[in-house]
Design an enzyme around this catalytic site. Structure first.
Site, PDB file in Angstrom:
ATOM      1  N   GLY A  82       0.846  -1.204   0.000  1.00  0.00           N
ATOM      2  CA  GLY A  82       0.000   0.000   0.000  1.00  0.00           C
ATOM      3  C   GLY A  82       0.878   1.250   0.000  1.00  0.00           C
ATOM      4  O   GLY A  82       1.885   1.300   0.700  1.00  0.00           O
ATOM      5  N   ARG A 123      13.507  10.633  -1.935  1.00  0.00           N
ATOM      6  CA  ARG A 123      14.346  11.826  -2.164  1.00  0.00           C
ATOM      7  C   ARG A 123      15.614  11.780  -1.314  1.00  0.00           C
ATOM      8  O   ARG A 123      16.731  11.994  -1.802  1.00  0.00           O
ATOM      9  CB  ARG A 123      13.514  13.070  -1.835  1.00  0.00           C
ATOM     10  N   ARG A 157       1.336  -4.896  -6.102  1.00  0.00           N
ATOM     11  CA  ARG A 157       1.423  -6.184  -5.416  1.00  0.00           C
ATOM     12  C   ARG A 157       1.811  -7.207  -6.477  1.00  0.00           C
ATOM     13  O   ARG A 157       1.467  -7.048  -7.646  1.00  0.00           O
ATOM     14  CB  ARG A 157       0.097  -6.502  -4.738  1.00  0.00           C
ATOM     15  N   ASP A 203       4.448  -4.922   6.099  1.00  0.00           N
ATOM     16  CA  ASP A 203       4.823  -6.253   6.561  1.00  0.00           C
ATOM     17  C   ASP A 203       5.075  -7.235   5.400  1.00  0.00           C
ATOM     18  O   ASP A 203       6.082  -7.936   5.379  1.00  0.00           O
ATOM     19  CB  ASP A 203       3.681  -6.752   7.470  1.00  0.00           C
ATOM     20  N   GLY A 204       4.161  -7.259   4.422  1.00  0.00           N
ATOM     21  CA  GLY A 204       4.314  -8.173   3.286  1.00  0.00           C
ATOM     22  C   GLY A 204       5.578  -7.854   2.501  1.00  0.00           C
ATOM     23  O   GLY A 204       6.339  -8.757   2.127  1.00  0.00           O
ATOM     24  N   THR A 250       3.752   2.459   5.909  1.00  0.00           N
ATOM     25  CA  THR A 250       2.362   1.991   5.830  1.00  0.00           C
ATOM     26  C   THR A 250       1.498   2.850   6.739  1.00  0.00           C
ATOM     27  O   THR A 250       1.901   3.147   7.863  1.00  0.00           O
ATOM     28  CB  THR A 250       2.216   0.499   6.227  1.00  0.00           C
ATOM     29  N   ASP A 252      -1.043   1.989   8.223  1.00  0.00           N
ATOM     30  CA  ASP A 252      -1.650   1.190   9.305  1.00  0.00           C
ATOM     31  C   ASP A 252      -0.853   1.189  10.602  1.00  0.00           C
ATOM     32  O   ASP A 252      -1.384   0.829  11.652  1.00  0.00           O
ATOM     33  CB  ASP A 252      -1.802  -0.275   8.855  1.00  0.00           C
ATOM     34  N   ASP A 281       1.320  -0.902  11.591  1.00  0.00           N
ATOM     35  CA  ASP A 281       1.248  -2.248  12.169  1.00  0.00           C
ATOM     36  C   ASP A 281       2.596  -2.971  12.118  1.00  0.00           C
ATOM     37  O   ASP A 281       2.653  -4.187  12.099  1.00  0.00           O
ATOM     38  CB  ASP A 281       0.163  -3.070  11.452  1.00  0.00           C
ATOM     39  N   ARG A 336      -7.538  -3.128   8.879  1.00  0.00           N
ATOM     40  CA  ARG A 336      -8.151  -4.461   8.817  1.00  0.00           C
ATOM     41  C   ARG A 336      -7.764  -5.289  10.038  1.00  0.00           C
ATOM     42  O   ARG A 336      -8.542  -6.066  10.543  1.00  0.00           O
ATOM     43  CB  ARG A 336      -7.730  -5.183   7.536  1.00  0.00           C
ATOM     44  N   GLU A 391     -12.254  -0.643  10.015  1.00  0.00           N
ATOM     45  CA  GLU A 391     -12.927  -1.549   9.071  1.00  0.00           C
ATOM     46  C   GLU A 391     -12.842  -3.017   9.497  1.00  0.00           C
ATOM     47  O   GLU A 391     -13.698  -3.818   9.138  1.00  0.00           O
ATOM     48  CB  GLU A 391     -12.326  -1.390   7.665  1.00  0.00           C
ATOM     49  N   ARG A 426     -25.911   8.525  10.338  1.00  0.00           N
ATOM     50  CA  ARG A 426     -25.275   8.845   9.055  1.00  0.00           C
ATOM     51  C   ARG A 426     -23.924   8.137   9.031  1.00  0.00           C
ATOM     52  O   ARG A 426     -23.185   8.164  10.028  1.00  0.00           O
ATOM     53  CB  ARG A 426     -25.042  10.355   8.912  1.00  0.00           C
ATOM     54  N   ARG A 459      -5.284   8.062   2.662  1.00  0.00           N
ATOM     55  CA  ARG A 459      -3.894   7.899   2.202  1.00  0.00           C
ATOM     56  C   ARG A 459      -3.353   9.145   1.522  1.00  0.00           C
ATOM     57  O   ARG A 459      -2.156   9.227   1.278  1.00  0.00           O
ATOM     58  CB  ARG A 459      -3.842   6.843   1.108  1.00  0.00           C
TER      59      ARG A 459
HETATM   60  P1  ADP Z   1       2.449  -4.400   2.528  1.00  0.00           P
HETATM   61  O1  ADP Z   1       3.914  -4.393   2.261  1.00  0.00           O
HETATM   62  O2  ADP Z   1       1.862  -3.018   2.518  1.00  0.00           O
HETATM   63  O3  ADP Z   1       2.117  -5.227   3.749  1.00  0.00           O
HETATM   64  P2  ADP Z   1       1.536  -6.624   0.842  1.00  0.00           P
HETATM   65  O4  ADP Z   1       1.245  -7.499   2.022  1.00  0.00           O
HETATM   66  O5  ADP Z   1       0.547  -6.610  -0.256  1.00  0.00           O
HETATM   67  O6  ADP Z   1       1.758  -5.101   1.263  1.00  0.00           O
HETATM   68  O7  ADP Z   1       2.956  -7.070   0.261  1.00  0.00           O
HETATM   69  C1  ADP Z   1       3.507  -6.452  -0.890  1.00  0.00           C
HETATM   70  C2  ADP Z   1       4.166  -7.497  -1.776  1.00  0.00           C
HETATM   71  O8  ADP Z   1       5.218  -8.158  -1.063  1.00  0.00           O
HETATM   72  C3  ADP Z   1       3.256  -8.650  -2.235  1.00  0.00           C
HETATM   73  O9  ADP Z   1       2.500  -8.341  -3.385  1.00  0.00           O
HETATM   74  C4  ADP Z   1       4.245  -9.762  -2.522  1.00  0.00           C
HETATM   75  O10 ADP Z   1       4.793  -9.632  -3.811  1.00  0.00           O
HETATM   76  C5  ADP Z   1       5.346  -9.510  -1.498  1.00  0.00           C
HETATM   77  N1  ADP Z   1       5.174 -10.421  -0.345  1.00  0.00           N
HETATM   78  C6  ADP Z   1       4.215 -10.381   0.607  1.00  0.00           C
HETATM   79  N2  ADP Z   1       4.347 -11.391   1.499  1.00  0.00           N
HETATM   80  C7  ADP Z   1       5.416 -12.122   1.085  1.00  0.00           C
HETATM   81  C8  ADP Z   1       6.066 -13.295   1.567  1.00  0.00           C
HETATM   82  N3  ADP Z   1       5.633 -13.934   2.663  1.00  0.00           N
HETATM   83  N4  ADP Z   1       7.133 -13.744   0.876  1.00  0.00           N
HETATM   84  C9  ADP Z   1       7.575 -13.121  -0.239  1.00  0.00           C
HETATM   85  N5  ADP Z   1       7.010 -12.009  -0.739  1.00  0.00           N
HETATM   86  C10 ADP Z   1       5.939 -11.496  -0.099  1.00  0.00           C
END
Ligand code: ADP
Length: 331
Positions: free
Chosen positions: A12, A22, A73, A104-105, A126, A128, A130, A172, A223, A254, A263
């Site tokens: 995100g 920068r 993603r 995190d992802g 992020t 969030d 988190d 979430r 949410e 409302r 964002r």
């Molecule tokens: P965020 O970084 O905001 O948490 P996402 O969870 O969508 O966003 O993760 C971003 C991208 O990182 C994903 O589309 C994927 O390509 C990669 N990713 C997420 N989790 C893993 C994982 N466990 N191992 C390898 N790549 C990952």
């Protein structure tokens, strides 16, 4: 020019990511490193969407939300073949160090690159908030300020009509945005994923507020809130709670679902400074030859943590804020 370093934003988008890009570019140039921008996160990395970034390429972006490197993603990156292609692409371009700005992802993806021998430094970006091992992540402060601005406007109209206003915000799994913005806005009820709720109790709180002489109420709902009895469907929780309150109490409600405006907009001072400081330290770590780290700010000091360790920690929400909001709402 010295060695090449890649910079990407992933997951995100968050306001302040541009300020980080920068600073990373200009600090890299200061250390005689060659900064490369990788577009569309891991998706673009796999496809080789990358180019050198000059100092001018990052002019005029410190005040802009979003990310000039775009974000995406990538399902493919979740597979071993996809990751092998990503590593190949980096090697072809002679990039052996990478800065990943994301959530995190994105950090989990970065760890898998680190395991393949790429030196990775992660920066939490992020809304969030988190991510463990940092008090705040880039974008959170701007997001809560956006929510506060929106609720201030809703308050103006709320004070003219006697109604219950439900504002649904992002989160979430994390109640940070709801709790911080709710407390800052003087919400009567704050609902967060960390504390499951009972709709009957929310309704009673609103009735009690009316008995206290309050002519309108603000409820801030994350949410991802969960009901105590586990009954859940995919409909927006604010809509469900609003309907219940109308039916049981007769109050008009409302609903505002804030969505993506949270964002957007120019990053706050806090986010710009946080982004700049973390990106500066990221380049310093790379200059020292380090990898496999994430950077965070703890008690106003920038610290680096082992990435695997950081990913194993759980971010805690300070529930004192929640207790405080309940006290304030009960008078
Ligand atoms: P965020 O970084 O905001 O948490 P996402 O969870 O969508 O966003 O993760 C971003 C991208 O990182 C994903 O589309 C994927 O390509 C990669 N990713 C997420 N989790 C893993 C994982 N466990 N191992 C390898 N790549 C990952």
């Amino acid at each position: 020019m010295g060695k090449r370093i890649g910079i990407l934003t992933s997951g995100g988008d968050a306001p302040g990511m541009n300020a980080a890009i920068r600073t990373a570019v200009r600090t890299a140039l200061h250390y005689d490193l060659e900064p490369w921008g990788i577009y569309r996160g891991y998706h673009g990395l796999i496809n080789g969407e990358m180019e050198p970034l000059t100092s001018r390429a990052v002019s005029g972006i410190i005040q802009r939300g979003g990310t000039i490197l775009k974000s995406a993603r990538s399902e493919k990156f979740m597979t071993p073949e996809g990751r092998a292609q990503a590593v190949d692409m980096l090697r072809q371009h002679e990039i052996d160090s990478l800065i990943v700005i994301g959530g995190d992802g994105s950090f989990r993806g970065a760890l898998s690159l680190q395991e393949e021998g790429i030196k990775v430094i992660c920066i939490p970006g992020t809304i969030d908030n988190d991510i463990a091992c940092t008090d705040y992540s880039i974008g959170f402060d701007t997001a809560v300020n956006n929510v506060m601005d929106a609720v201030n406007k809703i308050r103006d109209t709320a004070s003219s009509h006697e109604r219950v206003y439900l504002v649904e915000v992002m989160g979430r799994h994390s109640g940070y945005i709801a709790l911080y913005s709710g407390l800052a806005c003087g919400a009567d009820v704050i609902l967060i994923p960390e504390v499951p709720y009972r709709v009957e109790d929310v309704c009673k709180q609103i009735q009690r507020a009316a008995e206290l002489g309050k002519s309108f109420n603000i409820i801030v709902v994350a949410e991802g809130v969960k009901r105590i009895d586990g009954s859940q469907n995919s409909e927006s929780p604010a809509l469900q709670i609003g309907r219940y309150i109308e039916r049981e109490s007769g109050f008009e409600t409302r609903i505002t679902i804030l969505g993506h405006i949270q964002r957007g907009g120019a990053p706050t001072v806090r986010d710009r400074l946080l982004a700049s400081r973390l990106a500066y330290h990221a380049i310093e770590l790379i200059y020292q030859g380090k990898g496999g780290k994430m950077l965070g700010e703890v008690n106003q000091v920038v610290k680096s943590f082992d990435l695997a360790y950081a990913l194993a920690q759980e971010k805690q929400l300070n529930l004192d804020y929640y207790r405080l909001s309940n006290i304030l709402a009960s008078f």
